[in-house]
Design an enzyme around this catalytic site. Structure first.
Site, mmCIF file in Angstrom:
data_model
loop_
_atom_site.group_PDB
_atom_site.id
_atom_site.type_symbol
_atom_site.label_atom_id
_atom_site.label_comp_id
_atom_site.label_asym_id
_atom_site.label_seq_id
_atom_site.Cartn_x
_atom_site.Cartn_y
_atom_site.Cartn_z
ATOM 1 N N SER A 167 -14.100 13.209 -48.141
ATOM 2 C CA SER A 167 -13.883 13.797 -49.458
ATOM 3 C C SER A 167 -13.804 12.702 -50.525
ATOM 4 O O SER A 167 -13.080 11.726 -50.375
ATOM 5 C CB SER A 167 -12.580 14.606 -49.454
ATOM 6 O OG SER A 167 -12.344 15.162 -50.720
ATOM 7 N N GLY A 168 -14.563 12.900 -51.596
ATOM 8 C CA GLY A 168 -14.584 11.929 -52.689
ATOM 9 C C GLY A 168 -15.651 10.875 -52.564
ATOM 10 O O GLY A 168 -15.736 9.981 -53.401
ATOM 11 N N THR A 172 -21.383 16.030 -52.686
ATOM 12 C CA THR A 172 -21.865 17.133 -53.533
ATOM 13 C C THR A 172 -22.829 16.638 -54.588
ATOM 14 O O THR A 172 -23.843 17.292 -54.879
ATOM 15 C CB THR A 172 -20.660 17.830 -54.186
ATOM 16 O OG1 THR A 172 -19.751 18.272 -53.175
ATOM 17 C CG2 THR A 172 -21.105 19.009 -55.017
ATOM 18 N N ASN A 216 -10.261 13.471 -54.224
ATOM 19 C CA ASN A 216 -11.449 13.820 -55.000
ATOM 20 C C ASN A 216 -11.087 14.932 -55.971
ATOM 21 O O ASN A 216 -10.392 15.889 -55.606
ATOM 22 C CB ASN A 216 -12.577 14.277 -54.061
ATOM 23 C CG ASN A 216 -13.872 14.509 -54.806
ATOM 24 O OD1 ASN A 216 -14.001 14.156 -55.974
ATOM 25 N ND2 ASN A 216 -14.839 15.108 -54.143
ATOM 26 N N SER A 219 -13.663 18.288 -54.830
ATOM 27 C CA SER A 219 -13.920 18.252 -53.392
ATOM 28 C C SER A 219 -14.425 19.605 -52.910
ATOM 29 O O SER A 219 -13.868 20.656 -53.239
ATOM 30 C CB SER A 219 -12.633 17.886 -52.644
ATOM 31 O OG SER A 219 -12.828 17.934 -51.253
ATOM 32 N N SER A 220 -15.506 19.588 -52.129
ATOM 33 C CA SER A 220 -16.040 20.810 -51.533
ATOM 34 C C SER A 220 -15.185 21.173 -50.334
ATOM 35 O O SER A 220 -15.094 20.398 -49.381
ATOM 36 C CB SER A 220 -17.493 20.612 -51.108
ATOM 37 O OG SER A 220 -18.310 20.320 -52.204
ATOM 38 N N GLY A 445 -17.082 15.164 -43.944
ATOM 39 C CA GLY A 445 -17.114 14.051 -43.014
ATOM 40 C C GLY A 445 -15.867 14.015 -42.141
ATOM 41 O O GLY A 445 -14.997 14.889 -42.199
ATOM 42 N N GLU A 447 -12.339 13.426 -40.880
ATOM 43 C CA GLU A 447 -11.102 13.407 -41.635
ATOM 44 C C GLU A 447 -9.932 13.095 -40.720
ATOM 45 O O GLU A 447 -9.863 13.593 -39.585
ATOM 46 C CB GLU A 447 -10.851 14.758 -42.336
ATOM 47 C CG GLU A 447 -11.794 15.043 -43.488
ATOM 48 C CD GLU A 447 -11.407 16.313 -44.232
ATOM 49 O OE1 GLU A 447 -10.478 17.001 -43.766
ATOM 50 O OE2 GLU A 447 -12.028 16.600 -45.275
#
Length: 1535
Positions: A167-168, A172, A216, A219-220, A445, A447
């Protein structure tokens, strides 16, 4: 073997990498050679500190550093030593020093998030990467997209782009730019723009699926796979989206410093909008579901504008406004549901209830259209089946809150699924099937957090599957390369994570045990964990499963990236995702159609995001858990990926602070290990990572080879010499076209090459120094002999000079003595004779003086007598004359008169004085008498008035003085009149000069601003016209035939809405409104042609200059000249106004481009009465015949213009024939007197010329009686369309040959033959095979294309200014395309290639000058490319070089200069890389010297505004036209 290589390379001066706690790895210099058995290495760090590095065994030796020439390489697999510190250092150098965020790692693109806006994603960058090979361009996300697109279109195989990262890291954004690239390159074929819908889906999914996290801001929180379908021509025709594992728990809970999904905050921000007031929303801090994280606002974002963008995206996708409001009502209801207050009751708080007047529940029920009391009841109660009976059991407060949150998550999940389905239906086209697709996977990804739960478990499981697919694909490509080169290879071992995957998804794995526990009536997280311990620790210990030491409610899994500890709390609830059936039934009965639709589908379709619905029955049916559904969807995804050709993008987050261009080595290494980049390096290093073609190897290491030194024998030389250079045959392998090396062998060859060069340099230095010493000795000997010769000569000359001086001294002495004696003699002789001479002279001089005095005196006396005699005679004559003159007497008498008057005045005064005296005497007597009487008898008497007399006298004197002063004052101004007038004139002149300067300055400023605004309006208008032409394509093709058949019914021509964005705008001066400046376009016999402002703008389109107006008056008829001279006043008053001419310059260009050429005629001023008589004589008895001829003419004209004849026949016609014939047709129709027929003919001509354009991707004149001014705009638009279509066709022919011809072709043979880049050839899945030889485009081909265009335009007699504008546009395209490609290709940025490019550009310059096209700015557009080439060839070391570069490259921006210097690659060993200090110096100097906005690439799509100048046509009569008999229109001559 690696250990042996490192031992051999551990020599003094070698660079090594040692671990560091902060920087992970730091560079060090080896100070002494390493010998096997030593326990320490003496190293010097970069800060100068010396350290002893412990070495227990050879395996503990530190990794070696790569050569300096490989620093900043754009492909990590090209490094000689492939290991973690080399990868990390290369990424750091490219990211911090070169500002390059993209780097290749084999088939993987590593993308580092810069946390900054970079100008590398514009349309000009898309154009630069479109159609280019991946191996030639700099790493970029567009390069991966282009590779996937080209492979799909060439091999007709589906592709996938897998974008992953934590994330971040920018996943996206990367996916968004990839979809944008496909939308631009593969534009939709239908009028409903599918690519616009694909891009419109991004803001919708971001609003409902993205949220702010600690890592992020956007973040998605779900995974998505978008399939973009393409047609046979490569155009986008459809799209489909699949989502995975939405984080529904975020709806009801957010951690600290995090937010809920963006859509909730967007709705709260728009609560003041009129349509949103019904939602009863408040600030996000007032809702429980949006205030738990404490973060309400995100810096730099506007939730209100984001909602507007989301609503616009819904509109583009076909979601109606009322349906959007239904969706917003459901989302608002979720927020109100979170605020429902559930209170506990009962003795042990085992019950709960909701107040009947709870406002949040009432708003929730109203928004969803459900019954509030029912909802309140079943939120606090549940139904159970016991013994076949249904019982209602109350729930505790905690259970009711959990039920409420479960309902909120379920509603949001159903709404998310519905939105995705609606997007897919909008992105799906009817009637066309996609031939192939490109899938873009944007997935989370790996985590790992401090507390990891069910979501992280699923995410890491998905990454395990993707990593396995990635490893197998990389391994497969490696083996394919070896098979293609026919190498004898052994199987490469790579780390397969199948055991970890089996632990999770296998039989009795974690998911199986979890689902089994969920089916148990009293299943719990603790019992599930105990089963895990029993199965994978006690019964069958698994190597990837461990138990924490200090916890019995957690477990550890050894993933491929890291070891992760998971807390089991909440696993069962999240896997079940249970919501009670009673609540669902209430929602199914909702009055809202959308709410009912959401929950009616639940019984039929099981969505990935949905959980199970728990009913009150104790049925044992197996329901789909979240884990089971996720495994199914993941397996479908893996099947899809395995059936496509994958392309990988790994996004890296450089720091956790979100600071731009800040590199944290520890975070970066952690992500590199997790995303599989290091695994790619390891697989490459396990085989033969370094690969050279035989030609490249021969060019680089020629001095190490033996045998033939010709390029043709390169392979034989390599095979013969390489075994001697590398004794171990396992370290290299020969293929068909390449030679393969193990890791580190390239560094070994580089060291051998450097040693060979050093030895050769020593030998050359010895020979040169000996030669220099011999030369020096010879020169010393020659200098010694020369010095001796000159010394001896100098001594001899000195002796001769001494002798000469001695002789000269004797001669001087002799002469001096003789002179002294002679002077003494002469002095004595002179003293003797001087006294006698003086006496004699005195006597003679006295006598002579006396004689002279006498003569002078006699002469003076005689002269005086003559003069006096002459004066006397003159006086006598004067007296005689005066005696005879009357005036003399008058003068004498005048003097006498004056004297007489004076005497008379004196006499009068004497008389008056005597009279006064007498009176005084009388008065005195009277006074005495009165006194005597007074004395006798005193009586009063009046005072004597002497005072009055005195006052009167004084008043008269004062009046006389005033009169004199006034007289003088009146005469005084005459003396200063001239001076005052001069001064006034001087001041007025100065004032006029100052005013003139200000007026001129203001006029110039206004003119400059007007010209700038005019150019901008031209550019906008032409862009709008191009867009209008594209949109009218389909409509006009269907309409043109019906217009041609029904044209006689038309009453109006093609009319376009007038616009101020004309091609040229000239402000008429006041003089142009005078009778002597009237023009054909400013006067008309009809009232509608009066020059209104709109018509002035319309005239400016076709007549951009007033030169045309003056040219009309230059050829006046005698009658007009007579009218203007005033000889015929009545005719001058009756001069008719000119009708608008159809043959405008834009009409000329239409005919010149659509057919061979054009000749037009000028209109003249004629008398209206004469014209009427002429028409009456022509129309008598011919009306019927002309109508028939007009019908035949209309049909023939439409056939001729629409292209019935071939292009060859059209080109063979005489220049100007089509325009002349068309004008004769108009004249012929005009003479018929029927305005309807004339307009229909012109409309048919315009329509036919439009069709022709779209199909192809006079001295004496009688004025027209028909008003055709409405067609001028249509003809102007046709002119612009023809010009743009001509350039578009030429640009398409040039587009694919510009870069190969200008940049890649070697016009100077052998110049860049030795310039071979050091590195390896990147291997690409499905990349184009490189063609060796063949007919590559050259500058000759470009010049032939330009020459063909120039010949065609010259044959059509196009005006020179128009031709200059066309080639100005084309040369800009050539320069911009070549310049952009140069900035994105590292292999082109070298000295030798700069020489080639400069020579190619000079050929183009010479061609332009030979055709006389340099005046239009065509050569000036090449300046950026020329300066970029000069930058490659200039010196790049000192401060002076930096200053010279900044002063020379004035056409380049600071970013462009820095980019070229960064990409500069030495072409030989004699050249060096550009240092970072030099680049920073140039950057600072160029940034200070330039004020225009920064830019990296030139805008290839820029269109310069075009103007159409008016040029008077040559004089040509209708009888002079050569009309082919096949046209059968010779009758037009009679017109």
């Amino acid at each position: 073997m690696d250990k042996l290589i490192r031992q051999l390379d551990m020599l003094e001066g070698a660079n090594v990498w040692i671990p560091d706690p902060d920087a992970v790895w730091v560079s060090a210099l080896l100070l002494q050679d390493y010998s096997p058995g030593e326990k320490h290495l003496l190293l010097q760090l970069s800060n100068g500190k010396e350290v002893n590095y412990p070495v227990a065994s050879p395996s503990d030796l530190p990794p070696l550093g790569n050569p300096d020439i490989l620093e900043g390489e754009n492909d990590l697999t090209a490094l000689s030593f492939l290991h973690e510190p080399a990868v990390l250092h290369n990424l750091r150098v490219r990211f911090l020093d070169y500002s390059s965020i993209y780097t290749y790692c084999g088939i993987v693109l590593v993308a580092i998030n810069p946390y900054d806006q970079l100008p590398i994603y514009g349309e000009e960058v898309i154009d630069a990467y479109s159609g280019q090979d991946m191996a030639d361009m700099e790493p970029h996300i567009f390069s991966v997209a282009e590779e996937a697109y080209r492979t799909m279109t060439r091999e007709e195989k589906n592709q996938s782009i897998i974008i992953s990262g934590e994330s971040g890291s920018g996943k996206t954004v990367s996916a968004k730019f990839t979809m944008r690239y496909f939308a631009v390159v593969g534009g939709a074929a239908q009028q409903t723009s599918v690519e616009e819908r694909v891009l419109a889906s991004n803001p919708i999914m971001e609003s409902i699926g993205n949220a702010k996290t600690t890592r992020n801001d956007n973040s998605s929180r779900f995974g998505k796979y978008i399939e973009i379908g393409f047609g046979r021509k490569g155009d986008i025709i459809a799209a489909n989206m699949r989502t995975y594992l939405l984080e529904k728990s975020r709806v009801v809970f957010q951690a600290s410093a995090e937010r809920n999904y963006h859509i909730f905050y967007q709705l709260c921000a728009s609560r003041e909008l009129p349509e949103m007031r019904a939602l009863k929303l408040d600030g996000p801090e007032r809702f429980r579901y949006t205030s738990q994280g404490g973060e309400i606002h995100i810096p730099g974002t506007d939730d209100l504008s984001d909602l507007e963008r989301t609503r616009n995206a819904f509109t583009i996708l076909g979601v109606q406004p009322d349906q959007q409001m239904e969706l917003f009502r459901i989302l608002a209801a979720v927020l109100h549901l979170g605020n429902v207050n559930i209170q506990a009751s009962g003795r042990s708080s085992d019950r709960s209830y909701i107040d009947a007047d709870d406002r949040s529940l009432a708003v929730f029920s109203k928004l969803l259209g459900v019954e509030g009391p029912q909802m309140a009841h079943w939120l606090c109660q549940r139904r159970l089946a016991v013994g076949g009976e249904m019982l209602v059991k109350p729930m505790s407060g905690q259970q009711a809150v959990e039920a409420r949150d479960a309902l909120a998550k379920h509603i949001y999940g159903q709404l998310f699924t519905w939105t995705v389905q609606r997007l897919n239906s909008a992105l799906r086209t009817q009637g066309r099937q996609s031939k192939s697709f490109i899938g873009v996977l944007d997935i989370y990804g790996f985590e790992t957090f401090d507390r990891n739960s069910f979501e992280q478990f699923c995410i890491n499981y998905a990454n395990e599957k993707l990593q396995q697919q990635f490893n197998r694909h990389v391994f497969h490509l490696e083996q394919e390369e070896y098979v293609r080169e026919e190498l004898a290879w052994s199987r490469i071992e790579f780390s397969d994570n199948q055991q970890c995957i089996n632990l999770i998804e296998g039989q009795l794995g974690l998911f199986d045990l979890l689902d089994e526990e969920c089916r148990m009536p009293k299943g719990s997280d603790e019992s599930w964990v105990r089963k895990l311990y029993d199965q994978h620790l006690t019964s069958k210990p698994h190597p990837h499963f461990r138990k924490p030491r200090m916890s019995n409610s957690a477990f550890i899994i050894l993933h491929f990236a890291d070891m992760v500890q998971y807390e089991c709390d909440g696993f069962l609830d999240k896997n079940r995702d249970t919501v009670f059936e009673e609540l669902i039934n209430i929602l199914k009965a909702s009055q809202s159609e959308l709410v009912a639709e959401l929950f009616q589908q639940q019984g039929n379709v099981s969505s990935v995001a949905n959980g199970s619905v728990r009913s009150g029955k104790r049925a044992r049916e197996h329901k789909l858990t979240v884990g089971f559904q996720f495994r199914q969807s993941l397996q479908m995804l893996m099947d899809t990926l395995n059936s496509t050709t994958p392309h990988y993008v790994r996004c890296i987050k450089p720091n956790d602070l979100k600071e731009p261009f800040l590199f944290d080595p520890r975070r970066t290494v952690q992500q590199l290990r997790a995303c599989g980049v290091l695994e790619t390096i390891r697989i490459s290093a396990a085989g033969y990572p370094s690969r050279w073609t035989y030609e490249e190897f021969f060019s680089r290491y020629r001095l190490l080879l033996r045998g033939s030194q010709s390029q043709e024998q390169a392979q034989a030389s390599c095979r013969q010499t390489l075994p001697e250079l590398i004794p171990d045959p396992d370290q290299y392998c020969f293929g068909k076209t390449k030679v393969f090396f193990r890791a580190g062998q390239v560094a070994l060859l580089e060291r051998l090459r450097a040693e060979r060069l050093r030895v050769a340099a020593v030998i050359i230095q010895g020979r040169v120094r000996g030669w220099l010493a011999r030369i020096r000795y010879t020169r010393i000997c020659w200098a010694t002999v020369t010095i001796q010769r000159y010394c001896r000569g100098a001594l001899a000359r000195r002796l001769a000079l001494t002798l000469r001086y001695t002789k000269a001294a004797l001669v001087i002495q002799k002469t001096y003595r003789m002179v002294v004696v002679r002077q003494l003699f002469l002095m004595i002789r002179q003293l003797v004779a001087e006294q006698a001479a003086v006496l004699l002279q005195a006597r003679v001089r006295g006598w002579l003086a006396r004689q002279a005095y006498r003569r002078v005196r006699a002469a003076v006396v005689y002269m005086q007598c003559c003069v006096r005699r002459r004066a006397a005679r003159r006086a006598l004559l004067k007296l005689k004359t005066e005696a005879r003159s009357v005036e003399r007497y008058r003068e004498l008498n005048k003097g006498m008169e004056v004297k007489l008057m004076q005497l008379q005045l004196r006499a009068d005064q004497e008389v008056e004085r005597e009279a006064t005296g007498a009176e005084l005497e009388a008065l005195r007597a009277t006074i005495q008498k009165l006194e005597s009487q007074k004395q006798e008898k005193p009586q009063p008497c009046p005072v004597i008035s002497e005072r009055e007399v005195e006052e009167r006298r004084r008043a008269e004197e004062k009046a006389a003085q005033d009169i004199l002063q006034l007289t003088q004052y009146l005469h005084l101004p005459h003396k200063y009149t001239f001076s005052l007038l001069s001064l006034c004139v001087f001041y007025v002149f100065i004032l006029l000069c100052v005013c003139a300067e200000h007026v001129q300055q203001a006029v110039s400023q206004a003119s400059a601003a007007l010209r700038a605004e005019l150019d901008e309006e031209r550019r906008k208008y032409q862009g709008l016209l191009r867009e209008f032409t594209r949109l009218e394509q389909r409509y006009d093709n269907l309409r043109e035939m019906s217009l041609l058949t029904e044209v006689h019914n038309c009453t109006k021509g093609h009319r376009r809405t007038d616009s101020t964005q004309s091609l040229s705008l000239e402000h008429p001066s006041p003089t142009l409104l005078s009778p002597h400046s009237l023009t054909p376009l400013s006067s008309s016999p009809l009232p509608s042609a009066f020059p209104s402002p709109e018509e002035v703008r319309r005239v400016s389109v076709t007549s951009p200059s007033f030169e045309r107006k003056t040219s009309v008056w230059s050829s006046e008829t005698p009658m007009v000249r007579e009218c203007r001279s005033g000889k015929n006043k009545s005719q001058k008053r009756n001069v008719t106004k000119l009708s608008l001419s159809l043959l405008t310059p834009s009409f000329l260009l239409v005919c010149q481009l659509a057919s061979p050429s054009i000749v037009c005629y000028d209109l003249y001023l004629v008398d209206e009465s004469c014209f009427v008589r002429f028409l009456e004589s022509q129309l008598r008895g011919q009306r019927n015949q002309r109508e028939e001829e007009l019908e035949a003419l209309r049909w023939q004209l439409s056939q001729a213009i629409s292209g019935s004849s071939s292009a060859e026949h059209a080109l063979s016609l005489p220049p100007g024939l089509p325009a002349s014939v068309l004008f004769l047709c108009v004249r012929h129709a005009d003479c018929s007197g029927d305005q309807t027929h004339t307009r229909s003919l012109c409309s048919a001509a315009v329509t036919a010329m439009k069709a022709a354009l779209k199909t192809l991707d006079s001295d004496k004149l009688v004025p027209l009686t028909t008003d055709l001014s409405v067609l001028i705009r249509a003809l102007s638009n046709l002119c612009i369309q023809a010009y743009q279509q001509l350039l578009s066709i030429t640009e398409k022919r040039l587009q694919n040959i510009i870069v190969p011809a200008l940049l890649e072709s070697e016009t100077i043979p052998g110049l860049s033959g030795s310039a071979v880049k050091l590195g390896t050839s990147r291997k690409r899945a499905g990349s184009d095979p490189r063609t060796v030889g063949g007919d590559a485009p050259t500058m000759g081909l470009v010049l032939r294309e330009l020459g063909a265009l120039h010949t065609a335009l010259s044959h059509q007699a196009l005006p020179p200014t128009q031709m200059e504008q066309a080639f100005h546009q084309l040369t800009y395209l050539i320069s911009a395309s070549a310049f952009n490609s140069l900035l994105l290709r590292k292999d082109m940025c070298c000295w030798s290639r700069g020489m080639q490019i400069r020579y190619n550009v000079s050929l183009l310059e010479e061609w332009l000058r030979s055709r006389g096209l340099q005046a239009g700015g065509a050569v000036a557009t090449l300046e950026p490319l020329i300066q970029a080439v000069q930058l490659l060839q200039a010196g790049k070391k000192s401060e002076a070089d930096a200053q010279a570069l900044v002063q020379t490259c004035t056409a380049l921006s600071s970013q462009q200069i820095v980019k070229i210097l960064t990409l500069y690659t030495p072409s030989s060993d004699l050249d060096e890389r550009v240092t970072l200090n030099f680049i920073r110096t140039v950057q600072v100097r160029s940034a200070a010297a330039r004020v225009y906005p920064p830019q990296l690439l030139m805008d290839v799509r820029r269109v310069f505004p075009v103007t159409f100048p008016y040029l008077p046509p040559p004089v040509l009569h209708a009888e002079q036209l050569v009309i082919p008999d096949s046209l059968k229109i010779s009758f037009l001559r009679r017109a």
